[in-house]
Design an enzyme around this catalytic site. Sequence first.
Site, PDB file in Angstrom:
ATOM      1  N   TYR A 106      57.206 -39.881  67.821  1.00 15.55           N
ATOM      2  CA  TYR A 106      57.372 -40.874  68.952  1.00 15.55           C
ATOM      3  C   TYR A 106      58.594 -41.391  69.291  1.00 15.55           C
ATOM      4  O   TYR A 106      59.354 -42.038  68.138  1.00 15.55           O
ATOM      5  CB  TYR A 106      56.251 -42.092  69.045  1.00 15.55           C
ATOM      6  CG  TYR A 106      54.634 -41.194  69.392  1.00 15.55           C
ATOM      7  CD1 TYR A 106      54.313 -41.247  70.547  1.00 15.55           C
ATOM      8  CD2 TYR A 106      53.990 -40.775  68.627  1.00 15.55           C
ATOM      9  CE1 TYR A 106      53.103 -40.679  71.235  1.00 15.55           C
ATOM     10  CE2 TYR A 106      52.814 -40.356  68.721  1.00 15.55           C
ATOM     11  CZ  TYR A 106      52.377 -40.112  69.995  1.00 15.55           C
ATOM     12  OH  TYR A 106      50.919 -39.547  70.569  1.00 15.55           O
ATOM     13  N   ASP A 110      47.915 -41.965  75.898  1.00 12.64           N
ATOM     14  CA  ASP A 110      47.236 -42.632  76.623  1.00 12.64           C
ATOM     15  C   ASP A 110      47.788 -43.055  77.948  1.00 12.64           C
ATOM     16  O   ASP A 110      48.870 -42.266  78.244  1.00 12.64           O
ATOM     17  CB  ASP A 110      47.308 -44.185  76.124  1.00 12.64           C
ATOM     18  CG  ASP A 110      46.418 -44.045  74.693  1.00 12.64           C
ATOM     19  OD1 ASP A 110      45.465 -43.425  74.418  1.00 12.64           O
ATOM     20  OD2 ASP A 110      46.917 -44.994  73.667  1.00 12.64           O
TER      21      ASP A 110
END
Length: 268
Positions: free
Chosen positions: A112, A54
């Site tokens: 992540y 994003d």
Amino acid sequence: MPRMALGLAYDGSSWQGWQTQPHRQTVQDTLEAALARFAGIDGSLPTVCAGRTDTGVHAAMQVVHLDTRLERRAESWVRGVNAFLPPSIAVQWAQPVPDDFHARFSARSRTYLYLLWRGRVRPPLWAGRAGWCFQPLDVQAMRQAASALLGEHDFSSFRSSQCQARHPVRTLHRLDIDERGPFLVFTLRANAFLHHMVRNLMGALLQIGQGRQPVAWMPAVLAARDRRLAAPTFAADGLYLSAIEYPPEYKLNDTDGSGQLLSPFTFA
């Protein structure tokens, strides 16, 4: 048509996410334009990525594939494409792959990292590259809460309302919280992630770390499968896509022979 895989790193601070969007500056559009210039063609060369990031989210190890008849040595791909990319995006490696390789669907897991600065004052040298919490945090309580998230679960309470995934069930293999001086480093590895899942989990963990919610709140929110009961989405600044795992038979540019593509830029 021959297929190539590329490993990328990028600073997401100045980009409006990975995915191509009209009238927006995205990593995908910029990469595909650079690939076209390298290949000497008009337009762009379409790519498929391992995981869409994003706005404001970084990648220390993103993987893409593309189909092309262009024949160049791997080092030529790296240097040639980078010559047409801005400083905030760089190809790290290039490698031919079989036709059945798919950057997204062949991946076994994604990892992540979330980098969180703990301090009374915001860190200007890490602006856009680390999250910030000025309140004291109970790290042990956060670790206890994190353990309830491991395994296969319906993560509806931690998915965005804009999430396009067909189902909310994911398997979270790892959620570690390490103290590195003034930083907390959160490492999350799963078979796949829902839209905003990591940032929503971060928001919930910080609620517990700040003492606003008890440890038992985390499994209760998870079981409720209701996004309205969870915490606000935390900032994108400190979030990094840091590793992709593929089956070893693809023989990608991994560091330990496991198929886990790691990056030299991360704290892992």
